[in-house]
Design a protein around this motif. Structure first.
Motif, PDB file in Angstrom:
ATOM      1  N   TRP A   8       0.860  -1.317   0.045  1.00 21.73           N
ATOM      2  CA  TRP A   8       0.158   0.030   0.044  1.00 21.73           C
ATOM      3  C   TRP A   8       0.850   1.199   0.015  1.00 21.73           C
ATOM      4  N   ARG A  30      -7.771   0.540  -7.868  1.00 20.34           N
ATOM      5  CA  ARG A  30      -8.603  -0.165  -7.743  1.00 20.34           C
ATOM      6  C   ARG A  30      -7.948  -1.820  -7.485  1.00 20.34           C
ATOM      7  N   CYS A  33      -7.336  -2.017  -3.697  1.00 17.98           N
ATOM      8  CA  CYS A  33      -8.444  -2.291  -2.696  1.00 17.98           C
ATOM      9  C   CYS A  33      -8.978  -3.717  -3.004  1.00 17.98           C
TER      10      CYS A  33
END
Length: 299
Positions: A8, A30, A33
């Motif tokens: 992340w 996208r 996540c």
């Protein structure tokens, strides 16, 4: 478990990022996540499109320590090793912690202790066993279980063959379960009889034309050796204290000779009454079933 596509990264894109790179970073967001959510939340995997979002599962990663105390009106659920295995715990705004789920043997169990319940807090709606399955308890060695009671396939409460009463005391209710000692003692009393007695409960010699009440099952015997021609010896049994007037004549002996000997006898049930009548003065004896209990004179 596979690694995420990327770690992340909250630092990109920056103000210096070129415009042509923005669409790539949008795609990265996208994917990043989805990597972290699609296993747990419905809708992040292609084809999951019924319009109804929901959790597929909740995964709690084991922490190194309990979290800090949450804010007012909050409670936190977390995974923590309890020294045996990873368990599920909770902590509330007051700093109170409680392990909810833990490993026990080869299974997971709710971590419930006696202090977790207040008196009368569990009723018949809180627990229901499957049919033909025993309610169990931990054995004395702490290594196994003991069967307690079940609902049998005939829908009747069933105890294991090895069940026992708390003591060998006699049951006090008609519906009470009789223990082995009580049954053995009563069987023994039914097949034995007391010694004979000629006395009533007041230690007086039993007399003819007196009604007596039997305190236990037993037999009354009467005999006379000096009856004359035309004399009679009779024994009556009844349910009231007037056996002669309201009871049954059980046995009668009539003399046809002078100085003739004769005898009569009758079984008398507990709480029944008996009475002997004679033209002479017979000897009356009583024998109880089991322990001697002398008849009670009603006159």
């Amino acid at each position: 478990m596979a690694s995420f596509t990327r770690d992340w990264d909250e630092g990109n894109p920056t103000d210096e990022t070129y415009a042509y790179e923005i669409d790539e970073y949008n795609r990265y967001l996208r994917v990043d996540c989805s990597d972290r959510l699609k296993v747990m939340i419905y809708g992040f995997t292609a084809g999951e499109n019924d319009g109804l979002p929901g959790l597929k599962k909740a995964t709690f990663k084991q922490q190194t320590s309990a979290p800090s105390t949450p804010n007012t009106d909050e409670i936190e659920i977390y995974a923590l090793d309890d020294g045996t295995a990873c368990g599920l715990s909770a902590k509330n705004e007051n700093g109170y912690t409680k392990q909810i789920l833990k490993k026990s043997g080869t299974s997971l169990i709710l971590n419930c202790e006696a202090g977790d319940y207040t008196a009368n807090s569990i009723d018949e709606d809180d627990i229901q066993l499957a049919n033909d399955g025993y309610l169990t308890a931990l054995d004395a060695a702490g290594t196994g279980t003991v069967d307690l009671i079940k609902a049998g396939t005939n829908d009747l409460p069933t105890l294991p063959d090895s069940s026992e009463m708390a003591s060998n005391a006699a049951p006090t209710e008609d519906e009470g379960i009789a223990n082995k000692k009580y049954v053995d003692d009563n069987i023994a009393s039914e097949v034995t009889a007391s010694a004979y007695t000629t006395e009533d409960s007041d230690a007086n010699t039993m007399l003819k034309s007196h009604a007596y009440k039997a305190a236990t099952d037993g037999w009354v015997f009467a005999y006379d050796t000096g009856l004359d021609n035309g004399n009679s010896l009779k024994v009556y049994v009844g349910s009231t204290d007037d056996p002669v007037g309201a009871g049954d004549l059980i046995q009668q002996f009539d003399s046809f000779h002078t100085d003739q000997a004769m005898s009569v006898c009758a079984f008398v049930a507990e709480n029944e009454y008996f009475e002997v009548t004679s033209d002479k003065t017979p000897t009356i004896r009583w024998k109880s079933v089991g322990t001697l209990s002398k008849p009670v004179d009603q006159d």
